[in-house]
Design a protein around this motif. Structure first.
Motif, short mmCIF file in Angstrom:
data_model
loop_
_atom_site.label_atom_id
_atom_site.label_comp_id
_atom_site.label_asym_id
_atom_site.label_seq_id
_atom_site.Cartn_x
_atom_site.Cartn_y
_atom_site.Cartn_z
N PRO A 1 -6.14 1.49 6.24
CA PRO A 1 -4.96 1.78 7.08
C PRO A 1 -4.13 0.54 7.33
O PRO A 1 -4.64 -0.59 7.27
CB PRO A 1 -5.59 2.30 8.39
CG PRO A 1 -6.97 1.73 8.41
CD PRO A 1 -7.40 1.68 6.98
N GLN A 2 -2.85 0.75 7.59
CA GLN A 2 -1.97 -0.36 7.94
C GLN A 2 -1.96 -0.56 9.46
O GLN A 2 -2.51 0.24 10.22
CB GLN A 2 -0.57 -0.11 7.39
CG GLN A 2 -0.55 -0.12 5.86
CD GLN A 2 0.85 -0.11 5.28
OE1 GLN A 2 1.84 0.02 6.00
NE2 GLN A 2 0.95 -0.23 3.97
N PHE A 3 -1.36 -1.64 9.88
CA PHE A 3 -1.45 -2.07 11.28
C PHE A 3 -1.00 -1.00 12.27
O PHE A 3 -1.67 -0.82 13.31
CB PHE A 3 -0.65 -3.35 11.49
CG PHE A 3 -0.67 -3.83 12.91
CD1 PHE A 3 -1.76 -4.51 13.42
CD2 PHE A 3 0.41 -3.57 13.77
CE1 PHE A 3 -1.79 -4.93 14.75
CE2 PHE A 3 0.39 -3.99 15.08
CZ PHE A 3 -0.71 -4.67 15.57
N PRO B 1 -2.26 -5.29 4.96
CA PRO B 1 -1.06 -5.94 5.51
C PRO B 1 0.20 -5.66 4.70
O PRO B 1 1.30 -6.04 5.12
CB PRO B 1 -1.42 -7.42 5.46
CG PRO B 1 -2.30 -7.52 4.26
CD PRO B 1 -3.11 -6.23 4.22
N ASP B 2 0.06 -5.03 3.55
CA ASP B 2 1.19 -4.70 2.69
C ASP B 2 1.99 -5.94 2.31
O ASP B 2 3.22 -5.92 2.24
CB ASP B 2 2.10 -3.66 3.37
CG ASP B 2 3.08 -3.01 2.38
OD1 ASP B 2 2.73 -2.97 1.18
OD2 ASP B 2 4.16 -2.58 2.81
N GLU B 3 1.29 -7.05 2.10
CA GLU B 3 1.92 -8.24 1.57
C GLU B 3 0.87 -9.10 0.89
O GLU B 3 -0.34 -8.82 0.96
CB GLU B 3 2.68 -9.01 2.64
CG GLU B 3 1.91 -9.45 3.86
CD GLU B 3 2.85 -10.17 4.82
OE1 GLU B 3 2.90 -11.41 4.75
OE2 GLU B 3 3.54 -9.50 5.60
N ALA B 4 1.33 -10.15 0.23
CA ALA B 4 0.45 -10.94 -0.63
C ALA B 4 -0.57 -11.74 0.18
O ALA B 4 -0.30 -12.18 1.31
CB ALA B 4 1.28 -11.89 -1.48
N PHE B 5 -1.74 -11.91 -0.41
CA PHE B 5 -2.77 -12.77 0.16
C PHE B 5 -2.62 -14.18 -0.42
O PHE B 5 -2.37 -14.35 -1.61
CB PHE B 5 -4.17 -12.24 -0.19
CG PHE B 5 -4.62 -11.09 0.67
CD1 PHE B 5 -5.54 -11.28 1.68
CD2 PHE B 5 -4.11 -9.81 0.45
CE1 PHE B 5 -5.95 -10.21 2.46
CE2 PHE B 5 -4.52 -8.74 1.22
CZ PHE B 5 -5.45 -8.95 2.24
N SER B 6 -2.80 -15.18 0.44
CA SER B 6 -2.82 -16.55 -0.06
C SER B 6 -4.24 -16.91 -0.47
O SER B 6 -5.22 -16.42 0.10
CB SER B 6 -2.33 -17.52 1.02
OG SER B 6 -3.31 -17.70 2.03
#
Length: 204
Positions: free
Chosen positions: A73-75, A50-55
């Motif tokens: 792969p990305q979305f 997702p190219d962003e932080a995981f909660s």
């Protein structure tokens, strides 16, 4: 192009996503459970970066973190690979979150939202088992117990398979196709979905 080891045609495909955090666009896994005319289910899942932080909350639910998706792969690549298959028949989701997540991810990445025909298996379950209202409800957690389903909750592939099983169980219980279960009296039929052996009129 990402290889998709599935063999259409299918009667319907159940679909599920997991997300990295509270943002609907942060898809980190997609799962497809593809049901043919004989009730056989082909399941396939893909990890997505997702190219962003995981909660911490989300990771605790599904066990996926940044290390898990590193190099995946990305979305945009994932939706390009699966959308042509998904567009061929109704897409079953258990509640509306998966449709919203796909739309949000497309918007986030500047992509057109695929023209898919979404079906809610929660509605199907409510019509097949009205007695569950106020008595456990129609979420996958309760349906797993009530219908003796075997799956690992909060894995996209497993949850997609569970949604597919809910539809098949509802069809068996009612003796009607999921389209007939959902059909409204007097509904218009602008499109017809078909597969190798069975034709289904759409519903509203």
């Amino acid at each position: 192009m990402i290889p998709i080891p599935l063999k259409p045609p299918y009667r319907f495909i159940a679909f599920d996503v997991e997300t990295a955090n509270r943002n609907a666009h942060s898809i980190c896994q997609v799962g497809l459970a593809c049901v043919d005319d004989w009730g056989q289910i082909d399941t396939f899942s893909l990890l997505v970066d997702p190219d962003e932080a995981f909660s911490a909350f989300n990771t605790e639910l599904h066990g996926i973190d940044a290390a898990t998706v590193r190099g995946q792969p990305q979305f945009p690549a994932v939706i390009a690979a699966i959308a042509p298959l998904m567009a061929q028949q109704p897409i079953v989701q258990h509640s509306s979150f998966d449709q919203r997540a796909v739309a949000a991810a497309c918007g986030w990445h500047g992509l057109d939202v695929p023209a898919l025909h979404w079906v809610d298996s929660v509605t199907i379950a409510r019509r097949a088992w009205p007695e569950f209202k106020g008595n456990g409800g129609h979420g996958l957690g309760h349906l797993k117990t009530a219908l003796s389903l075997q799956f690992q909750h909060h894995d996209a592939g497993e949850d997609a398979r569970a949604a597919a099983q809910v539809v098949l169980c509802a069809e068996e219980k009612t003796g009607r196709s999921f389209v007939e279960i959902l059909a409204k009296q007097g509904a218009k039929s602008p499109r017809v979905f078909h597969s190798a052996a069975t034709y289904y009129e759409p519903f509203e």
